[in-house]
Design a protein around this motif. Structure first.
Motif, short mmCIF file in Angstrom:
data_model
loop_
_atom_site.label_atom_id
_atom_site.label_comp_id
_atom_site.label_asym_id
_atom_site.label_seq_id
_atom_site.Cartn_x
_atom_site.Cartn_y
_atom_site.Cartn_z
N SER B 113 0.91 -1.12 0.20
CA SER B 113 0.03 -0.02 0.02
C SER B 113 0.89 1.50 0.13
N LEU B 114 2.18 1.09 -0.44
CA LEU B 114 2.99 2.35 -0.26
C LEU B 114 2.61 3.32 -1.43
N TYR B 115 2.33 2.89 -2.75
CA TYR B 115 2.19 3.71 -3.78
C TYR B 115 0.71 4.58 -3.46
N PRO B 116 -0.32 4.03 -3.07
CA PRO B 116 -1.68 4.51 -2.88
C PRO B 116 -1.41 5.72 -1.84
N CYS B 117 -0.68 5.26 -0.89
CA CYS B 117 -0.46 6.11 0.25
C CYS B 117 0.21 7.52 -0.32
N LEU B 118 1.26 7.33 -1.02
CA LEU B 118 2.14 8.45 -1.60
C LEU B 118 1.42 9.22 -2.64
N ILE B 119 0.57 8.63 -3.35
CA ILE B 119 -0.32 9.40 -4.26
C ILE B 119 -1.13 10.22 -3.30
N PHE B 120 -1.92 9.86 -2.31
CA PHE B 120 -2.55 10.57 -1.52
C PHE B 120 -1.95 11.78 -0.88
N MET B 121 -0.75 11.62 -0.52
CA MET B 121 0.28 12.49 -0.09
C MET B 121 0.20 13.61 -1.29
N GLY B 122 0.35 13.41 -2.44
CA GLY B 122 0.42 14.32 -3.39
C GLY B 122 -0.98 14.90 -3.62
N VAL B 123 -1.97 14.47 -3.49
CA VAL B 123 -3.50 14.81 -3.67
C VAL B 123 -3.50 15.90 -2.62
N GLY B 124 -3.10 15.28 -1.41
CA GLY B 124 -3.47 16.35 -0.20
C GLY B 124 -2.27 17.62 -0.48
N ALA B 125 -1.23 17.51 -1.13
CA ALA B 125 -0.58 18.76 -1.45
C ALA B 125 -1.14 19.60 -2.26
N MET B 126 -1.92 18.88 -3.36
CA MET B 126 -2.58 19.66 -4.17
C MET B 126 -4.04 20.25 -3.96
N THR B 127 -4.38 19.78 -2.94
CA THR B 127 -5.97 20.26 -2.59
C THR B 127 -5.82 21.30 -1.75
N ASP B 128 -6.76 22.27 -1.98
CA ASP B 128 -7.25 23.51 -1.19
C ASP B 128 -8.60 23.00 -0.44
N PHE B 129 -8.28 22.90 0.82
CA PHE B 129 -9.60 22.55 1.75
C PHE B 129 -10.31 23.82 2.09
N GLY B 130 -9.96 25.13 1.58
CA GLY B 130 -10.47 26.24 2.10
C GLY B 130 -11.95 26.28 1.78
N PRO B 131 -12.58 25.82 0.36
CA PRO B 131 -14.00 25.90 0.44
C PRO B 131 -14.78 24.74 1.51
N LEU B 132 -14.27 23.78 1.85
CA LEU B 132 -14.82 23.04 2.91
C LEU B 132 -14.83 23.66 4.29
N LEU B 133 -13.75 24.36 4.45
CA LEU B 133 -13.65 25.02 5.96
C LEU B 133 -14.70 26.40 5.98
N SER B 134 -14.82 26.82 4.88
CA SER B 134 -15.69 27.90 4.84
C SER B 134 -17.27 27.48 4.94
N ASN B 135 -17.49 26.14 4.36
CA ASN B 135 -18.66 25.70 4.61
C ASN B 135 -18.80 24.20 4.65
N PRO B 136 -18.61 24.07 6.17
CA PRO B 136 -18.62 22.68 6.79
C PRO B 136 -19.72 21.67 6.40
N LYS B 137 -21.04 22.38 6.09
CA LYS B 137 -22.10 21.47 5.90
C LYS B 137 -21.76 20.68 4.38
N SER B 138 -20.88 21.16 3.75
CA SER B 138 -20.73 20.42 2.50
C SER B 138 -20.02 19.03 2.70
N LEU B 139 -19.38 18.90 3.91
CA LEU B 139 -19.09 17.64 4.23
C LEU B 139 -20.18 16.61 4.03
N LEU B 140 -21.47 17.01 4.51
CA LEU B 140 -22.56 16.12 4.52
C LEU B 140 -22.61 15.59 2.98
N LEU B 141 -22.29 16.32 2.04
CA LEU B 141 -22.77 15.79 0.51
C LEU B 141 -21.56 14.76 0.20
#
Lengths: 123, 405
Positions: B113-141
């Motif tokens: 499971s090394l590769y999927p986890c490293l890919i996730f690290m890259g995804v995390g580094a490319m993701t802006d969680f700002g929209p989620l933080l500004s509207n936490p209700k969107s987590l429900l979707l």
């Protein structure tokens, strides 16, 4: 790292329809449970930060003395057809021009019929 | 005196061409030949049609390599022995390394499971969680859109798959390639090739799969709803977020710790502002290297004898059902939020609750603009979109805790 496939009990390996339905329902509920809890944590965190930001704003010292304003020449009248000044916040003019062109294109309206008031980078 | 004729004859006899003419085809080799044709078809889709080319080209080429006779790059039998509790080579990497071909060595990164986890690290580094933080209700979707995972899981059980196999098939509905590979490599490695190809192919087809469902499950009036701008999120909040999430989710479902841990570590690299070099490496160089190894290794598991079965066809069908139902689940969640907020939420953003970042959010934006050209839903849809990544990781963690023993 664990390798798990060979170690599970038979009732999960050869799962019945009834058990599968229970697992599916339970799984969906667990996802919601986890997400709702996370949502609560993020909401509380957000409220704390918003309150802190408001407090900092309120505590900012008001201008101590009235500032003498030097009268400046009235702004030059805008050219006919102009929509006024566009305020740019941390956005280079080149990017702003590109954004306005994209918005106009996607809305299907000519650029001179739209009025842009300000463009701000959302960080 | 060297016998040139004998040397040439030996060369011929040792070649794959000779194997093709000496009973290879009659001994099941026709399946490999068919897989080579399928690999060429996948290469066409990746290169010409641009279906997830960064992954599909590697997957197709891995498939091509492992099906060529006498290549010896990948040995399915070694991995079968690795998983067989009655075999002396059970869980022995030493046994693998003794006889491994090049792609067997690549495949160790999938197995651990090394590769999927490293890919996730890259995804995390490319993701802006700002929209989620500004509207936490969107987590429900993001949670609502995991419906397809569990419906497809149940469907797979109905179609006679075992519990772990059904769990691996269901996760296709999460629309998250690394999560699907992570779960399948642990629960049902024999289905890895088919599940990876189905997951990535359907992710590429999201712009075709989702819009009809979006139009069917929302009213034209609701699709025109304009959403108000959400609040700005401070830098500190963005830095604290990955730390809070990893503590919280890993405590709730420890099985998700590798995926969520890497996702959030990557995101922390991005947000701290003091690890720009690491963030840059994770987003670009590391992500690209891992993509090459992962795609080639996954493609190599598509060996004719294991891939050309009715199970693959069932997985293809169940995969599209999972995607469709996940989209429907997100839209139903969006409709509920629309009603509860009295029309302040455009239900289309629910469809972005399937992960597939940022494709699903783009589709929500495009469909919204078709109904109202002045409507910009992209930032609003990014909230559910990144929530879907967390939701599918939680779903995978749950399935792993149930079927992982």
């Amino acid at each position: 790292m664990m390798f798990l496939a060979a170690t599970i009990p038979d009732h999960l390996q050869n799962i019945s329809f009834g058990n599968a339905a229970v697992v599916a329902l339970l799984g969906y509920c667990v996802v919601f449970f986890g997400i709702v809890l996370l949502m609560c944590v993020i909401t509380i965190m957000g409220k704390i930060f918003v309150a802190k930001a408001n407090k900092a704003k309120a505590a900012a010292p008001a201008p101590a003395a009235p500032v003498t304003v030097t009268p400046v020449a009235a702004a030059a009248p805008e050219a006919p057809g102009s929509a006024g000044q566009l305020k740019l916040h941390d956005v280079p003019p080149k990017t702003a021009a590109m954004l306005m062109a994209i918005v106009a294109d996607q809305m299907g309206k000519p650029l001179n019929e739209l009025r842009f008031i300000s463009i701000k980078e959302v960080k | 005196m060297i016998n040139v004729g004998e040397i040439l004859l030996d060369l011929w006899n040792g070649s794959g061409f000779a194997a093709l003419t000496q009973g290879f085809l009659s001994q099941g080799g026709w399946q490999n030949l068919l897989m080579i044709i399928i690999a060429c078809g996948l290469l066409y889709l990746g290169i010409v049609k641009k279906f997830e080319p960064l992954l599909l080209v590697g997957i197709a080429f891995g498939c091509l390599l492992s099906n060529l006779p006498l290549g010896g790059l990948y040995h399915q039998e070694l991995w079968d022995a690795f998983m067989d509790a009655n075999n002396p080579a059970y869980h022995s990497y030493g046994a693998i390394l003794r006889e491994a071909g090049l792609i067997d060595i690549f495949y160790i990164g999938v197995k651990t499971s090394l590769y999927p986890c490293l890919i996730f690290m890259g995804v995390g580094a490319m993701t802006d969680f700002g929209p989620l933080l500004s509207n936490p209700k969107s987590l429900l979707l993001g949670a609502a859109a995991q419906l397809g995972v569990f419906v497809a899981f149940f469907g797979a059980v109905l179609l006679d798959f075992s519990g772990p196999q059904a769990a691996s098939i269901g996760i296709i509905g999460g629309a998250d390639g690394p999560t699907a590979i992570f779960l399948t490599s642990q629960l049902a490695p024999e289905l890895l090739g088919a599940i990876a190809v189905a997951a990535y192919s359907y992710m590429a087809l999201i712009p075709l799969i989702q819009p009809p469902i979006m139009n069917a499950l929302t009213s034209a009036k609701d699709r025109r709803i304009k959403m108000v701008q959400t609040r700005q999120v401070s830098k500190t909040e963005k830095i604290i977020f990955p730390i809070v999430v990893v503590i919280f989710v890993a405590l709730l479902l420890p099985d998700t710790a590798p995926l969520i841990g890497c996702l959030m570590l990557g995101n922390l690299f991005k947000e701290t502002g003091v690890t720009d070099r690491l963030s840059d490496t994770v987003q670009n160089a590391l992500m690209n290297i891992v993509t090459i190894l992962l795609s080639t290794a996954v493609g190599a598991t598509m060996v004719g004898s294991t891939f050309l079965t009715t199970n693959t066809l069932k997985i293809v069908v169940l995969g599209v059902v999972a995607f469709g139902i996940s989209t429907a689940g997100g839209l139903l969640g969006g409709n509920v939020m629309c009603k509860l907020t009295r029309g302040k939420v455009n239900p289309l953003i629910g469809s972005a609750g399937v992960s597939a970042v940022p494709m699903a959010a783009r589709v929500a934006n495009t469909v919204g603009q078709k109904n109202n050209p002045s409507n910009f839903l992209l930032m609003h849809a990014m909230g559910p979109n990144v929530a879907g990544v967390i939701g599918s990781a939680i779903a995978a963690g749950f399935l792993l805790s149930v079927f992982g023993g």
